[in-house]
Design a protein around this motif. Structure first.
Motif, PDB file in Angstrom:
ATOM      1  N   ASN A  44      31.978   9.609 -25.051  1.00  0.00           N
ATOM      2  CA  ASN A  44      30.948  10.050 -26.177  1.00  0.00           C
ATOM      3  C   ASN A  44      29.542  10.328 -25.366  1.00  0.00           C
ATOM      4  O   ASN A  44      28.774  11.377 -25.833  1.00  0.00           O
ATOM      5  CB  ASN A  44      30.602   8.793 -26.948  1.00  0.00           C
ATOM      6  CG  ASN A  44      31.703   8.649 -28.125  1.00  0.00           C
ATOM      7  OD1 ASN A  44      32.461   9.566 -28.421  1.00  0.00           O
ATOM      8  ND2 ASN A  44      32.061   7.384 -28.393  1.00  0.00           N
ATOM      9  N   GLU A  45      29.659   9.562 -24.188  1.00  0.00           N
ATOM     10  CA  GLU A  45      28.193   9.754 -23.523  1.00  0.00           C
ATOM     11  C   GLU A  45      28.376  11.073 -22.701  1.00  0.00           C
ATOM     12  O   GLU A  45      27.200  11.829 -22.726  1.00  0.00           O
ATOM     13  CB  GLU A  45      27.972   8.689 -22.227  1.00  0.00           C
ATOM     14  CG  GLU A  45      27.603   7.409 -22.854  1.00  0.00           C
ATOM     15  CD  GLU A  45      26.205   7.348 -23.333  1.00  0.00           C
ATOM     16  OE1 GLU A  45      25.401   8.218 -22.974  1.00  0.00           O
ATOM     17  OE2 GLU A  45      25.833   6.946 -24.617  1.00  0.00           O
ATOM     18  N   GLN A  46      29.390  11.530 -22.213  1.00  0.00           N
ATOM     19  CA  GLN A  46      29.375  12.676 -21.599  1.00  0.00           C
ATOM     20  C   GLN A  46      29.399  14.018 -22.389  1.00  0.00           C
ATOM     21  O   GLN A  46      28.755  14.938 -22.235  1.00  0.00           O
ATOM     22  CB  GLN A  46      30.803  12.755 -20.621  1.00  0.00           C
ATOM     23  CG  GLN A  46      31.052  11.970 -19.724  1.00  0.00           C
ATOM     24  CD  GLN A  46      32.514  12.211 -18.841  1.00  0.00           C
ATOM     25  OE1 GLN A  46      32.901  13.438 -18.865  1.00  0.00           O
ATOM     26  NE2 GLN A  46      32.852  11.278 -18.001  1.00  0.00           N
ATOM     27  N   LYS A  68      27.539  14.194 -24.860  1.00  0.00           N
ATOM     28  CA  LYS A  68      26.198  14.560 -25.164  1.00  0.00           C
ATOM     29  C   LYS A  68      25.495  15.468 -24.426  1.00  0.00           C
ATOM     30  O   LYS A  68      24.334  15.945 -24.804  1.00  0.00           O
ATOM     31  CB  LYS A  68      25.282  12.865 -25.281  1.00  0.00           C
ATOM     32  CG  LYS A  68      25.588  12.151 -26.322  1.00  0.00           C
ATOM     33  CD  LYS A  68      25.369  10.572 -26.144  1.00  0.00           C
ATOM     34  CE  LYS A  68      23.755  10.666 -25.664  1.00  0.00           C
ATOM     35  NZ  LYS A  68      23.453   9.126 -25.520  1.00  0.00           N
ATOM     36  N   TYR A  69      25.979  15.477 -23.179  1.00  0.00           N
ATOM     37  CA  TYR A  69      25.008  16.215 -22.239  1.00  0.00           C
ATOM     38  C   TYR A  69      25.703  17.717 -22.240  1.00  0.00           C
ATOM     39  O   TYR A  69      25.160  18.330 -21.046  1.00  0.00           O
ATOM     40  CB  TYR A  69      24.939  15.611 -20.882  1.00  0.00           C
ATOM     41  CG  TYR A  69      24.393  14.352 -21.009  1.00  0.00           C
ATOM     42  CD1 TYR A  69      22.656  13.951 -21.240  1.00  0.00           C
ATOM     43  CD2 TYR A  69      24.924  13.087 -20.935  1.00  0.00           C
ATOM     44  CE1 TYR A  69      22.374  12.811 -21.118  1.00  0.00           C
ATOM     45  CE2 TYR A  69      24.495  11.849 -21.151  1.00  0.00           C
ATOM     46  CZ  TYR A  69      23.238  11.707 -21.432  1.00  0.00           C
ATOM     47  OH  TYR A  69      22.562  10.503 -21.336  1.00  0.00           O
TER      48      TYR A  69
END
Length: 330
Positions: free
Chosen positions: A197-199, A201-202
């Protein structure tokens, strides 16, 4: 050839091969040939990859980076080989190339993409057999596919670990070991979901759209749902293991306390026998009493062996009663 190294003990190898259209006979023959070449290349170079990682970690100043080698008894696993044909717009004008792409995509979910390549579509990326038109260095489509494969493989590894942990619990592993295994695998799965999920986002908008399309084609959501279902099972089994451990600890405590009480009963009988005989032999000890205690006199008259036998019988009777009551509770 290059490696893209990710956490979770996963690395994706990208092998670039040049071929002539005449080398292509059929999709099956070409797939087997590519799979063989890529597998051989990975096995020949993964030792160098490990050494490079060791060198990088040793030279790194960050304390967050560490290298944990795979244990010798654990086999390194090659998951799968996906294949992508890169063509140019000019090459698409050749009839043989069009026929090759049509044959290449015939077993995928979207064989109709073969007619759209070079017109309304510049890539076809669904499952294992891909086509990219006018690829560039560090093409975002290739890097997106690499990221998608990592996400899928890493989550599949987590699911396999969860399934193995659950199987070990049902196979009768020790409660403490089973709980630790379940908690560790559950934590790894949750951390992986957070990392994905964090990856995402970018990512740029085109890259994110392509990644979502790939995930949809691969039914990635179903893989995640399976992982969540297994995590729920893990939570349930951990709760059951904790409850079972508490029950076992409670039973152990009860047995220890009961054993102490049995010896206390035996010790009480011995003490009464000793005290009553001392009172009978030394009248001054009960000078405040109006008359001699008939109870102490009776106990003093009993034989020592009888007292010991009575104590053992009382312990046995209490033990049988305790076992019966404990079984009734269960």
């Amino acid at each position: 050839m290059k490696y893209v190294v990710f956490p979770n003990q996963v690395a994706v190898a990208e092998v670039y091969l040049a071929f002539n259209q005449s080398d292509y006979v059929s999709s099956e023959q070409f797939e087997d040939k590519v799979n063989h070449i890529v597998a051989a290349a990975i096995r020949a170079t993964r030792g160098q990859l490990v050494e490079q990682i060791k060198t990088f970690v040793a030279s790194s100043q960050s304390s967050d980076i560490s290298f944990v080698p795979v244990e010798k008894d654990k086999k390194q696993h090659l998951y799968w080989t996906s294949r992508c044909i890169s063509v140019t717009t000019e090459q698409l004008k050749i009839q043989e190339v069009k026929a090759m792409i049509k044959d290449w995509l015939k077993e995928t979910e979207v064989p109709e993409h073969a007619d759209e390549i070079g017109k309304s579509r510049n890539e076809s990326m669904t499952w294992l057999n891909y086509v990219v038109v006018d690829s560039e260095d560090d093409d975002f489509r290739i890097s997106t596919m690499t990221l998608a494969q990592y996400c899928y493989i890493a989550h599949e590894k987590c699911n396999l670990a969860l399934r193995a942990a659950i199987d070990s619990v049902y196979a009768g592993s020790k409660i403490g070991d089973a709980r630790d295994c379940l908690q560790e695998t559950r934590t790894q799965t949750k951390l992986h979901q957070i990392a994905v999920n964090e990856q995402t986002k970018y990512l740029t908008r085109p890259k994110r759209a392509l990644l979502n399309a790939i995930f949809e084609s691969w039914e990635y959501d179903r893989l995640v749902e399976n992982g969540e279902a297994m995590m729920e099972i893990c939570d349930t089994k951990i709760a059951e293991a904790d409850a079972k451990q508490r029950t076992i600890n409670s039973q152990k405590s009860d047995r220890i306390l009961f054993s102490i009480s049995l010896f206390a009963v035996f010790e009480l009988l011995v003490f009464l026998s000793q005290y009553s005989r001392e009172v009978m032999s030394r009248p001054a000890l009960d000078y405040t009493d109006t008359d001699k205690s008939w109870i102490l006199a009776f106990i003093a008259s009993l034989d020592a062996d009888f007292i010991f036998g009575l104590g053992f019988f009382a312990m046995l009777a209490l033990g049988i009663t305790y076992v019966y009551v404990a079984r009734e509770k269960l």
